[in-house]
Design an enzyme around this catalytic site. Structure first.
Site, PDB file in Angstrom:
ATOM      1  N   ASP A 166       0.863  -1.174   0.000  1.00  0.00           N
ATOM      2  CA  ASP A 166       0.000   0.000   0.000  1.00  0.00           C
ATOM      3  C   ASP A 166       0.900   1.224   0.000  1.00  0.00           C
ATOM      4  O   ASP A 166       2.024   1.197   0.487  1.00  0.00           O
ATOM      5  CB  ASP A 166      -0.931   0.006   1.202  1.00  0.00           C
ATOM      6  CG  ASP A 166      -1.907   1.167   1.118  1.00  0.00           C
ATOM      7  OD1 ASP A 166      -2.265   1.539  -0.020  1.00  0.00           O
ATOM      8  OD2 ASP A 166      -2.294   1.714   2.156  1.00  0.00           O
TER       9      ASP A 166
ATOM     10  N   GLN B 109     -11.604   6.750  -6.054  1.00  0.00           N
ATOM     11  CA  GLN B 109     -12.107   7.403  -4.850  1.00  0.00           C
ATOM     12  C   GLN B 109     -13.460   8.052  -5.163  1.00  0.00           C
ATOM     13  O   GLN B 109     -14.050   7.777  -6.195  1.00  0.00           O
ATOM     14  CB  GLN B 109     -11.094   8.439  -4.335  1.00  0.00           C
ATOM     15  CG  GLN B 109      -9.849   7.821  -3.690  1.00  0.00           C
ATOM     16  CD  GLN B 109     -10.155   7.042  -2.412  1.00  0.00           C
ATOM     17  OE1 GLN B 109     -11.238   7.162  -1.846  1.00  0.00           O
ATOM     18  NE2 GLN B 109      -9.206   6.231  -1.976  1.00  0.00           N
TER      19      GLN B 109
ATOM     20  N   ASP C  84      -8.241  -7.167   0.986  1.00  0.00           N
ATOM     21  CA  ASP C  84      -7.263  -7.251   2.068  1.00  0.00           C
ATOM     22  C   ASP C  84      -7.925  -6.630   3.281  1.00  0.00           C
ATOM     23  O   ASP C  84      -8.837  -5.818   3.149  1.00  0.00           O
ATOM     24  CB  ASP C  84      -5.989  -6.465   1.743  1.00  0.00           C
ATOM     25  CG  ASP C  84      -6.177  -4.983   2.002  1.00  0.00           C
ATOM     26  OD1 ASP C  84      -6.788  -4.321   1.137  1.00  0.00           O
ATOM     27  OD2 ASP C  84      -5.756  -4.487   3.064  1.00  0.00           O
TER      28      ASP C  84
ATOM     29  N   CYS D  48     -13.617 -25.973   9.591  1.00  0.00           N
ATOM     30  CA  CYS D  48     -12.345 -25.352   9.225  1.00  0.00           C
ATOM     31  C   CYS D  48     -11.183 -26.338   9.250  1.00  0.00           C
ATOM     32  O   CYS D  48     -11.121 -27.222  10.106  1.00  0.00           O
ATOM     33  CB  CYS D  48     -12.058 -24.186  10.175  1.00  0.00           C
ATOM     34  SG  CYS D  48     -10.600 -23.241   9.719  1.00  0.00           S
TER      35      CYS D  48
ATOM     36  N   CYS E  36      -7.944 -25.255   9.426  1.00  0.00           N
ATOM     37  CA  CYS E  36      -6.759 -24.482   9.801  1.00  0.00           C
ATOM     38  C   CYS E  36      -5.983 -25.158  10.933  1.00  0.00           C
ATOM     39  O   CYS E  36      -6.444 -26.104  11.557  1.00  0.00           O
ATOM     40  CB  CYS E  36      -7.138 -23.062  10.213  1.00  0.00           C
ATOM     41  SG  CYS E  36      -7.698 -22.934  11.926  1.00  0.00           S
TER      42      CYS E  36
ATOM     43  N   CYS F  65      -8.031 -25.153  14.230  1.00  0.00           N
ATOM     44  CA  CYS F  65      -9.246 -25.974  14.296  1.00  0.00           C
ATOM     45  C   CYS F  65      -8.986 -27.473  14.170  1.00  0.00           C
ATOM     46  O   CYS F  65      -9.764 -28.283  14.664  1.00  0.00           O
ATOM     47  CB  CYS F  65     -10.229 -25.523  13.219  1.00  0.00           C
ATOM     48  SG  CYS F  65     -10.892 -23.876  13.561  1.00  0.00           S
TER      49      CYS F  65
ATOM     50  N   HIS G 214      -6.484 -18.796  12.219  1.00  0.00           N
ATOM     51  CA  HIS G 214      -7.840 -19.259  11.896  1.00  0.00           C
ATOM     52  C   HIS G 214      -8.594 -18.226  11.060  1.00  0.00           C
ATOM     53  O   HIS G 214      -9.211 -18.559  10.050  1.00  0.00           O
ATOM     54  CB  HIS G 214      -8.648 -19.572  13.150  1.00  0.00           C
ATOM     55  CG  HIS G 214     -10.108 -19.730  12.855  1.00  0.00           C
ATOM     56  ND1 HIS G 214     -10.625 -20.859  12.267  1.00  0.00           N
ATOM     57  CD2 HIS G 214     -11.143 -18.850  12.965  1.00  0.00           C
ATOM     58  CE1 HIS G 214     -11.926 -20.680  12.052  1.00  0.00           C
ATOM     59  NE2 HIS G 214     -12.265 -19.466  12.463  1.00  0.00           N
TER      60      HIS G 214
END
Length: 378
Positions: free
Chosen positions: A90, A192, A270, A308, A310, A313, A339
RNA sequence: GGUGGGGUGGCCGAGUGGCUAAUGGCAGCAGACUGUAAAUCUGCCGGGCUACGCCCUACGUAGGUUCGAAUCCUACCCCCACCA
């Protein structure tokens, strides 16, 4: 390089593949945020294991610390951080907004008072390009001026026009920097215009006149405006955005924002919420939010989210995760961050599969009704 | 046995006549967080209500002084320190 291939669509929703110098990105896609060149609290292997295809870095923060010269001397942000997949930085534009109390803005650029040592730092469109070139991400963002969500048409018009003027300067400087190596890095413009449909349209038209671009970002959303306003902006832009370029909705979002964004033609997202909320003990699940510190989890042997896959989990109980938070063990913050990142990435992966097999709309409807069944807001 | 100090809401700890259902901190409970100045911030935290107001019960126990006491007095119980 930087080509975007559309693999399939379902209504406005799209599934695509974006080719970048450090690899390809399949969309829709959620990109974890690694402000300081690290996704907060996590090892790059953990970020990759969560399925991240691309992560962010931040111009302002890396400029202040350690400085882009340091990063460049250590081989660029990829080598410095050992993240070998695509990266996007960014521009520092968000800090124009988030650090508004400690900066001074004029046409030339923005003077920030460093939150680290109080020193004065000046970032202009050109400077942002130079920093981002030194950092070396695959995709860099134009230096823009964004405002709070409910800004007046007059203010939004002003900031939008300035963003366009700054875009010219970004493009010019970036062109100079990349002249000898045009396939190493690409610059994306940012739409914008606040919540004002006419300004959003004018912003996009101004950007497209200045094209071609390899992607287009939509900024200045999820900054205080109501969700329906964001949806209207996306709906208004969708018919005018180039079909063969990725659309990146900056700073968004929560799980439902991904669903709504994808349904309105967004390819990339993001958001810091996955990691910040993870550190703060708030986890997303298919059935809505779960407060990991909540007393009801004290004796709960099940996983955070039964669906999940992950690292948290598949191995740890809700009771253990709650214990880690109560005991203030960092492992808890890390596991819930992992997670949440995995949750958004998997959401995007599933959306992609549903777009490709033509069942996106019905899947999204079912997802919404389950996620909001408890009457939660997000 | 003697002398001195002390017993305050789950814990620690302020408070020495009314502004005190009682400062703080911890623990506990709930919530917020969207291109990261955030491992942060906010609210609740004696009980009960036909609640932005009222009623109970509360500062070791019992009694007393006072218009009014966690705060003063008396007795008792308990804890700590030192001396025997």
């Amino acid at each position: 390089m930087f080509e975007f291939t559309l693999n399939g669509t379902a209504g406005a929703a799209r599934a695509g593949t974006l080719a970048l110098p450090h690899g390809t990105v399949q969309t829709p896609c959620f990109m974890p945020v690694g402000t300081h060149g690290a996704v907060r609290g996590l090892h790059p292997d953990e970020v990759a294991a969560a399925g991240a295809q691309i992560i962010l870095g931040n111009t302002y923060h890396l400029h202040l610390r350690p400085g882009e010269d340091v990063v460049a001397q250590l081989g660029g942000l990829h080598r410095f951080s050992t993240w070998s997949k695509p990266m996007l930085t960014d521009s520092g534009g968000f800090q124009v907004f988030s650090l508004s109390a400690m900066r001074k803005l004029d046409e030339q650029g923005v003077e920030f008072v460093s939150h680290i040592d109080g020193s004065k730092r000046f970032i202009s469109p050109e400077k942002s390009m130079e920093i981002q070139w030194a950092l070396g991400a695959d995709v860099i963002m134009a230096f823009d001026h964004l405002l709070p969500g409910q800004s007046s048409a007059e203010d939004a018009h002003d900031a939008m026009q300035r963003t366009l003027r700054w875009l010219d300067r970004c493009r010019h400087r970036h062109g100079e920097l990349t002249a000898g190596d045009p396939n190493r890095q690409t610059l994306w413009p940012i739409v914008q215009g606040g919540t004002h449909a006419d300004l959003r349209h004018a912003s996009l038209m101004g950007i497209l006149e200045r094209g071609p671009w390899t992607g287009v970002a939509i900024g200045g959303l999820s900054v205080g405006e109501p969700k329906p306003a964001m949806h209207r902006v996306l709906e208004g832009l969708n018919p005018h955005l180039p079909v063969d370029r990725p659309r990146y909705l900056m700073g968004v979002g929560f799980p439902d924002d991904l669903i709504e964004g994808i349904a309105r033609g967004v390819d990339l997202f993001d958001c810091v919420a996955a990691t910040r909320n993870g550190r703060h003990g708030s986890a997303w699940t298919a059935d809505g939010k779960v407060s990991v510190r909540g007393a009801t989890l004290r004796l709960d042997p099940g996983p955070l989210d039964a669906d999940c896959d992950c690292a948290a989990c598949t191995r740890f109980s809700r009771a253990y995760l709650r214990h880690l938070f109560v005991a203030e063990e960092q492992l808890g913050q890390r596991l819930v961050s992992i997670h949440n990142i995995r949750f958004l990435i998997r959401l995007a992966e599933t959306a992609r599969a549903r777009i490709l097999d033509g069942t996106f709309d019905s899947w999204a409807a079912a997802w919404r009704s389950r996620y909001f069944a408890k009457g939660e807001t997000s």
